[in-house]
Write a protein that holds these residues in place. Structure first.
Motif, PDB file in Angstrom:
ATOM      1  N   SER A   1       0.832  -1.190   0.000  1.00  0.00           N
ATOM      2  CA  SER A   1       0.000   0.000   0.000  1.00  0.00           C
ATOM      3  C   SER A   1       0.870   1.246   0.000  1.00  0.00           C
ATOM      4  CB  SER A   1      -0.917   0.018   1.221  1.00  0.00           C
ATOM      5  OG  SER A   1      -0.141   0.018   2.400  1.00  0.00           O
ATOM      6  N   VAL A   2       0.427   2.238  -0.727  1.00  0.00           N
ATOM      7  CA  VAL A   2       1.093   3.535  -0.720  1.00  0.00           C
ATOM      8  C   VAL A   2       0.424   4.338   0.381  1.00  0.00           C
ATOM      9  CG1 VAL A   2       1.606   5.620  -2.034  1.00  0.00           C
ATOM     10  CG2 VAL A   2       1.539   3.395  -3.186  1.00  0.00           C
ATOM     11  N   ASP A   3       1.216   4.804   1.320  1.00  0.00           N
ATOM     12  CA  ASP A   3       0.664   5.570   2.423  1.00  0.00           C
ATOM     13  C   ASP A   3       0.907   7.053   2.180  1.00  0.00           C
ATOM     14  OD1 ASP A   3      -0.248   3.363   4.020  1.00  0.00           O
ATOM     15  OD2 ASP A   3       1.859   2.930   4.413  1.00  0.00           O
ATOM     16  N   PHE A   4      -0.190   7.791   1.997  1.00  0.00           N
ATOM     17  CA  PHE A   4      -0.111   9.234   1.812  1.00  0.00           C
ATOM     18  C   PHE A   4      -0.222   9.873   3.188  1.00  0.00           C
ATOM     19  CE2 PHE A   4      -1.767   7.518  -2.159  1.00  0.00           C
ATOM     20  CZ  PHE A   4      -0.873   8.069  -3.058  1.00  0.00           C
ATOM     21  N   LEU A   5       0.827  10.524   3.622  1.00  0.00           N
ATOM     22  CA  LEU A   5       0.899  11.052   4.983  1.00  0.00           C
ATOM     23  C   LEU A   5       0.559  12.533   5.069  1.00  0.00           C
ATOM     24  CD1 LEU A   5       4.211   9.209   5.877  1.00  0.00           C
ATOM     25  CD2 LEU A   5       1.856   8.425   6.268  1.00  0.00           C
ATOM     26  N   TYR A   6       0.977  13.292   4.073  1.00  0.00           N
ATOM     27  CA  TYR A   6       0.691  14.730   4.021  1.00  0.00           C
ATOM     28  C   TYR A   6       0.404  15.108   2.581  1.00  0.00           C
ATOM     29  CZ  TYR A   6       2.541  15.228   8.738  1.00  0.00           C
ATOM     30  OH  TYR A   6       2.748  15.112  10.086  1.00  0.00           O
ATOM     31  N   PRO A   7      -0.499  16.072   2.387  1.00  0.00           N
ATOM     32  CA  PRO A   7      -0.776  16.498   1.009  1.00  0.00           C
ATOM     33  C   PRO A   7       0.421  17.261   0.428  1.00  0.00           C
ATOM     34  CG  PRO A   7      -1.953  17.881   2.583  1.00  0.00           C
ATOM     35  CD  PRO A   7      -1.308  16.783   3.378  1.00  0.00           C
ATOM     36  N   ILE A   8       0.537  17.192  -0.872  1.00  0.00           N
ATOM     37  CA  ILE A   8       1.536  17.981  -1.587  1.00  0.00           C
ATOM     38  C   ILE A   8       0.791  19.150  -2.212  1.00  0.00           C
ATOM     39  CG2 ILE A   8       3.196  18.003  -3.482  1.00  0.00           C
ATOM     40  CD1 ILE A   8       3.628  14.985  -2.878  1.00  0.00           C
ATOM     41  N   ARG A   9       1.220  20.341  -1.840  1.00  0.00           N
ATOM     42  CA  ARG A   9       0.511  21.557  -2.255  1.00  0.00           C
ATOM     43  C   ARG A   9       1.223  22.227  -3.437  1.00  0.00           C
ATOM     44  NH1 ARG A   9       1.600  24.032   3.419  1.00  0.00           N
ATOM     45  NH2 ARG A   9       3.589  23.462   2.547  1.00  0.00           N
ATOM     46  N   PRO A  10       0.538  23.138  -4.106  1.00  0.00           N
ATOM     47  CA  PRO A  10       1.175  23.842  -5.229  1.00  0.00           C
ATOM     48  C   PRO A  10       2.440  24.614  -4.838  1.00  0.00           C
ATOM     49  CG  PRO A  10      -1.190  24.163  -5.311  1.00  0.00           C
ATOM     50  CD  PRO A  10      -0.888  23.466  -4.008  1.00  0.00           C
ATOM     51  N   ILE A  11       2.580  24.984  -3.572  1.00  0.00           N
ATOM     52  CA  ILE A  11       3.781  25.723  -3.146  1.00  0.00           C
ATOM     53  C   ILE A  11       4.900  24.786  -2.707  1.00  0.00           C
ATOM     54  CG2 ILE A  11       2.488  27.773  -2.467  1.00  0.00           C
ATOM     55  CD1 ILE A  11       2.897  26.832   0.487  1.00  0.00           C
ATOM     56  N   ASP A  12       4.740  23.487  -2.907  1.00  0.00           N
ATOM     57  CA  ASP A  12       5.741  22.496  -2.502  1.00  0.00           C
ATOM     58  C   ASP A  12       6.545  22.004  -3.692  1.00  0.00           C
ATOM     59  OD1 ASP A  12       4.812  22.512   0.144  1.00  0.00           O
ATOM     60  OD2 ASP A  12       3.387  20.897  -0.246  1.00  0.00           O
ATOM     61  N   SER A  13       7.804  21.723  -3.442  1.00  0.00           N
ATOM     62  CA  SER A  13       8.578  20.933  -4.408  1.00  0.00           C
ATOM     63  C   SER A  13       8.511  19.492  -3.911  1.00  0.00           C
ATOM     64  CB  SER A  13      10.026  21.414  -4.492  1.00  0.00           C
ATOM     65  OG  SER A  13      10.720  21.094  -3.307  1.00  0.00           O
ATOM     66  N   VAL A  14       8.805  18.567  -4.792  1.00  0.00           N
ATOM     67  CA  VAL A  14       8.698  17.149  -4.452  1.00  0.00           C
ATOM     68  C   VAL A  14       9.978  16.445  -4.863  1.00  0.00           C
ATOM     69  CG1 VAL A  14       7.398  15.021  -4.848  1.00  0.00           C
ATOM     70  CG2 VAL A  14       6.209  17.214  -4.843  1.00  0.00           C
ATOM     71  N   SER A  15      10.489  15.617  -3.970  1.00  0.00           N
ATOM     72  CA  SER A  15      11.618  14.760  -4.324  1.00  0.00           C
ATOM     73  C   SER A  15      11.305  13.349  -3.856  1.00  0.00           C
ATOM     74  CB  SER A  15      12.924  15.269  -3.718  1.00  0.00           C
ATOM     75  OG  SER A  15      12.855  15.250  -2.312  1.00  0.00           O
ATOM     76  N   LEU A  16      11.837  12.392  -4.572  1.00  0.00           N
ATOM     77  CA  LEU A  16      11.642  10.986  -4.234  1.00  0.00           C
ATOM     78  C   LEU A  16      12.996  10.362  -3.962  1.00  0.00           C
ATOM     79  CD1 LEU A  16       9.299  11.773  -6.426  1.00  0.00           C
ATOM     80  CD2 LEU A  16       8.810   9.354  -6.244  1.00  0.00           C
ATOM     81  N   GLU A  17      13.038   9.516  -2.955  1.00  0.00           N
ATOM     82  CA  GLU A  17      14.242   8.759  -2.626  1.00  0.00           C
ATOM     83  C   GLU A  17      13.858   7.296  -2.532  1.00  0.00           C
ATOM     84  OE1 GLU A  17      16.160  10.079   0.953  1.00  0.00           O
ATOM     85  OE2 GLU A  17      16.090  12.186   0.348  1.00  0.00           O
ATOM     86  N   SER A  18      14.756   6.437  -2.974  1.00  0.00           N
ATOM     87  CA  SER A  18      14.498   4.997  -2.847  1.00  0.00           C
ATOM     88  C   SER A  18      15.804   4.268  -2.616  1.00  0.00           C
ATOM     89  CB  SER A  18      13.808   4.455  -4.103  1.00  0.00           C
ATOM     90  OG  SER A  18      14.682   4.453  -5.200  1.00  0.00           O
ATOM     91  N   PHE A  19      15.684   3.125  -1.950  1.00  0.00           N
ATOM     92  CA  PHE A  19      16.836   2.248  -1.770  1.00  0.00           C
ATOM     93  C   PHE A  19      16.348   0.854  -1.439  1.00  0.00           C
ATOM     94  CE2 PHE A  19      16.128   4.630   2.136  1.00  0.00           C
ATOM     95  CZ  PHE A  19      16.081   3.653   3.126  1.00  0.00           C
ATOM     96  N   VAL A  20      17.188  -0.121  -1.766  1.00  0.00           N
ATOM     97  CA  VAL A  20      16.868  -1.523  -1.490  1.00  0.00           C
ATOM     98  C   VAL A  20      17.038  -1.742   0.007  1.00  0.00           C
ATOM     99  CG1 VAL A  20      17.486  -3.921  -1.950  1.00  0.00           C
ATOM    100  CG2 VAL A  20      17.592  -2.217  -3.798  1.00  0.00           C
ATOM    101  N   THR A  21      15.999  -2.302   0.633  1.00  0.00           N
ATOM    102  CA  THR A  21      16.016  -2.508   2.083  1.00  0.00           C
ATOM    103  C   THR A  21      16.260  -3.948   2.490  1.00  0.00           C
ATOM    104  OG1 THR A  21      13.621  -2.778   2.063  1.00  0.00           O
ATOM    105  CG2 THR A  21      14.468  -0.568   2.532  1.00  0.00           C
TER     106      THR A  21
END
Length: 137
Positions: free
Chosen positions: A27-47
């Protein structure tokens, strides 16, 4: 969600250096909304790594461009399988967690793996009740 799969795929492929395909997405857990005044970055790594499969963690970070405040906006775990040129699963390198975050996710991976196995079994049972043809076919 497509971006999450894309970045997770890069992490998986970097580890095994062959084609890695998505086997499941928790499941993808959405914790906080992303607003128009926000930039977005994604990070990933093998766990976590198994014989030919691996778990990849993705976090989506939002940053308020005015204040600089950063928050984790979403998280997800995805499972990938490494394939050879004949599309058969192949062994992959094992990971060694280095940071505190990586160690915590590694330590808790076994529980998530068991949950995935159970969910997959339930999905297979449920699939027996689903139709593959429509009445008009």
């Amino acid at each position: 969600m497509s971006d999450m799969d894309d970045i997770a795929s890069i992490s998986a492929s970097k580890l095994c250096r062959v084609t890695a395909v998505t086997a499941s997405t928790d499941s993808v857990d959405f914790l906080y909304p992303i607003r128009p005044i926000d930039s977005v970055s994604l990070e990933s790594f093998v766990t976590w790594t198994g014989k030919s499969s691996m778990e990849v963690f993705v976090k989506v970070i939002r940053e308020d461009l005015r204040s600089g405040e950063r928050k984790i906006a979403a998280t997800s775990f995805l499972t990938f399988v490494a394939l050879n040129e004949h599309n058969k699963p192949i062994p992959i390198p094992q990971i060694v967690p280095e940071t505190e975050e990586e160690r915590k996710l590694f330590e808790t991976a076994e529980h998530r793996t068991e949950m995935r196995k159970h969910r997959r079994e339930e999905s297979k049972k449920f699939a027996d009740y689903l139709v593959t043809k429509y009445p008009w076919e």
